[in-house]
Design an enzyme around this catalytic site. Structure first.
Site, PDB file in Angstrom:
ATOM      1  CG  HIS A 179       3.189  -1.333  20.650  1.00 60.88           C
ATOM      2  ND1 HIS A 179       1.968  -0.820  21.027  1.00 60.88           N
ATOM      3  CD2 HIS A 179       3.566  -0.603  19.582  1.00 60.88           C
ATOM      4  CE1 HIS A 179       1.639   0.179  20.228  1.00 60.88           C
ATOM      5  NE2 HIS A 179       2.593   0.330  19.340  1.00 60.88           N
ATOM      6  CG  ASP A 232       8.154   8.661  16.645  1.00 61.44           C
ATOM      7  OD1 ASP A 232       8.894   9.601  16.983  1.00 61.44           O
ATOM      8  OD2 ASP A 232       8.140   8.184  15.497  1.00 61.44           O
ATOM      9  CD  GLU A 256       9.659  10.837  13.669  1.00 64.44           C
ATOM     10  OE1 GLU A 256       8.460  10.848  13.302  1.00 64.44           O
ATOM     11  OE2 GLU A 256      10.068  10.154  14.631  1.00 64.44           O
TER      12      GLU A 256
END
Length: 516
Positions: A86, A159, A275
């Site tokens: 990632h 997340d 957030e």
């Protein structure tokens, strides 16, 4: 995005290594075209660097043997640990070297634990706390499901849960829980690490502490994490999830900072998650990261965005279970009392705990079905000091971003508390007590990413020009001077740890810190 192929000499060296190691790693080292292709790219789809081979380890000993052999030869080859791939700018690549596919260890349980073992023993340094011993190649989503079987869950999250434990701990691991519980690196009790010399070392704040603190946030420079002992807590059942909209940045920032000031780990009246994000002229108020707003509200929200250019979305969550379900609404009401959000623009959901934590997955699946997941992602993630966040809003968000008008992806913006970070670790954050994380999570076509990358460069240039002392998260620099500036006062310690644990500079060449 031209491909770089290993030289014949390097290929000969790699195959020689294979023949020498065949007794210990068998056929786990591969150089077939498909293995090379998969290891030569990442989530960013911007850089491509071919390794000479890929190791699919069936044991931690194979990783150690590979690293030791590289140390023995006159010209060591580079080695990079790869989790779920990632990274966005080649950080887990090893040009002409060997990529170690850490997820290959998920299904193997050698003498050194690489699976998930949940323990309920009290730790002497953390009385009455639970922990799990987790393999570095395990995905956080699997850790979640394994710990939930015991009624427990990790304290700190990212997340997106389809990342490996070793990958996030090599960076920091942040999300909306960081203001209260710190990043994931602040919730580790112990690790097993294979160093850049091939040594297998168990480390903690009490034992081999220099390696422990160096590896956490160390960008893979000192060792490969093969096990982490992570903090757990009793798992909640459900989540009260609220979003509020603002058109005034000052009010938005002030409310966020007030909410994160209530941040004790044991404070029952604190939020569990906070957030923030931006709504810009991008069509639907929802995006791939979250489908929160009801479709019936789209027209009202779009009208707001059209009128003001940017609308700021504050997102908070409070966890609860059968013991707190009668009090959670009152606690949330008291926390949100007096906030300056726009009247009539408060939205609430009540969802299962797992659904909340895994909220990004549905967006990923949608993009994959549309062929829009495996595309370039020229991301830019920054930490901005609280004292300059208004300047950042005026110069970057209302200036560069609105004027260029090419940002259609999620933009995150929310504060954290520096006291939740351990300065002994390698991760770098601004010096101020409160700082903001800002994430431009761009996606683009293969012929369009350069424009977004140019915007990223303009943002960095603007911050440097007006003296906003940002720090990059998931950093990417092309020169060692850039890295020296990034680490600042930590650079000397970082260098010393490299010399101690990876003196031949074998590990993680894709970070471009020590290799030319």
């Amino acid at each position: 995005m031209g491909e770089k192929f290993p030289t014949p000499t390097l290929l000969i060296v790699i195959f020689f290594i294979l023949s020498r190691l065949i007794s210990t790693i068998g056929y786990s080292l591969r150089d077939d075209p498909e293995s090379i292709r998969l290891a030569s790219s990442d989530y960013g789809h911007i850089l491509r660097e071919n390794p000479a081979a890929v190791l699919y380890p069936t044991s931690i000993d194979e990783i150690s043997s590979l690293i030791k052999f590289s140390n023995l030869i006159s010209t060591p080859f580079s080695i990079a640990a790869r989790g779920h791939g990632h990274s966005t700018m080649g950080q887990a690549m090893a040009p002409n070297g060997v990529v170690v596919d850490m997820m290959s260890l998920k299904n193997h349980h050698p003498s050194h634990a690489s699976g998930i073992i949940v323990n309920t023993f009290n730790l002497s340094v953390n009385n009455n706390n639970y922990y799990a011993d987790v393999g570095g190649g395990q995905l956080w989503i699997d850790v979640l499901h394994a710990t939930l079987e015991h009624g427990l869950a990790p304290v700190a999250w990212t997340d997106y849960l389809y990342l490996t434990v070793g990958g996030t701990l090599s960076n920091a691991g942040i999300s909306g829980s960081a203001f209260r519980f710190g990043p994931q690196i602040s919730n580790v009790y112990e690790m097993d690490v294979v160093t850049g010399q091939g040594d297998f070392v168990t480390c903690s704040p009490q034992n081999n502490s220099d390696l422990f603190f160096g590896v956490l946030g160390g960008l893979g420079q000192f060792g490969i994490i093969t096990r982490a002992r992570i903090a757990l807590e009793p798992a909640p059942k459900r989540v009260k999830w609220v979003r509020m909209l603002y058109n005034d940045f000052s009010a938005y920032a002030r409310d966020q900072e007030r909410l994160i000031s209530v941040n004790g780990r044991k404070q029952s009246n604190a939020l569990d998650y906070l957030e923030g994000s931006l709504l810009i002229n991008q069509g639907s108020p929802n995006n791939w990261r979250s489908s929160f707003f009801p479709q019936s509200t789209y027209s009202r929200i779009i009208s707001l965005v059209t009128k003001h250019g940017i609308i700021y979305s504050l997102e908070v969550a409070k966890y609860y279970d059968q013991h707190t379900e009668t009090t959670v609404d009152k606690e949330l009401e008291l926390l949100l009392k007096g906030l300056s959000f726009l009247p009539g623009f408060v939205f609430e959901k009540d969802v299962a705990y797992v659904e909340f934590l895994n909220r990004v997955k549905s967006g990923e699946e949608k993009l994959q079905s549309q062929g829009q997941w495996d595309v370039p992602h020229p991301w830019l993630n920054l930490f901005v000091p609280k004292s300059r966040i208004s300047d950042f809003d005026a110069g970057v968000l209302k200036g560069i971003v609105l004027k260029r008008n090419i940002t259609t992806a999620p933009v995150l913006l929310y504060p954290m508390n520096r006291t939740k970070w351990d300065d002994r670790m390698s991760a770098v954050v601004p010096e101020e007590e409160v700082f903001y994380t800002v994430g431009f999570l761009h996606s683009s076509g293969f012929d369009e990413w350069e424009a977004l990358e140019e915007q990223n460069k303009e943002i960095l240039k603007f911050c440097a020009g007006v003296g906003i002392e940002i720090k990059q998260y998931l950093p990417y620099y092309k020169t060692q001077q850039g890295w020296m500036n990034h680490f600042g006062s930590k650079w000397n310690t970082f260098q010393k740890r490299k010399a101690l644990f990876d003196p031949k500079k074998i590990l993680s060449p894709g970070q471009r810190i020590f290799n030319k």
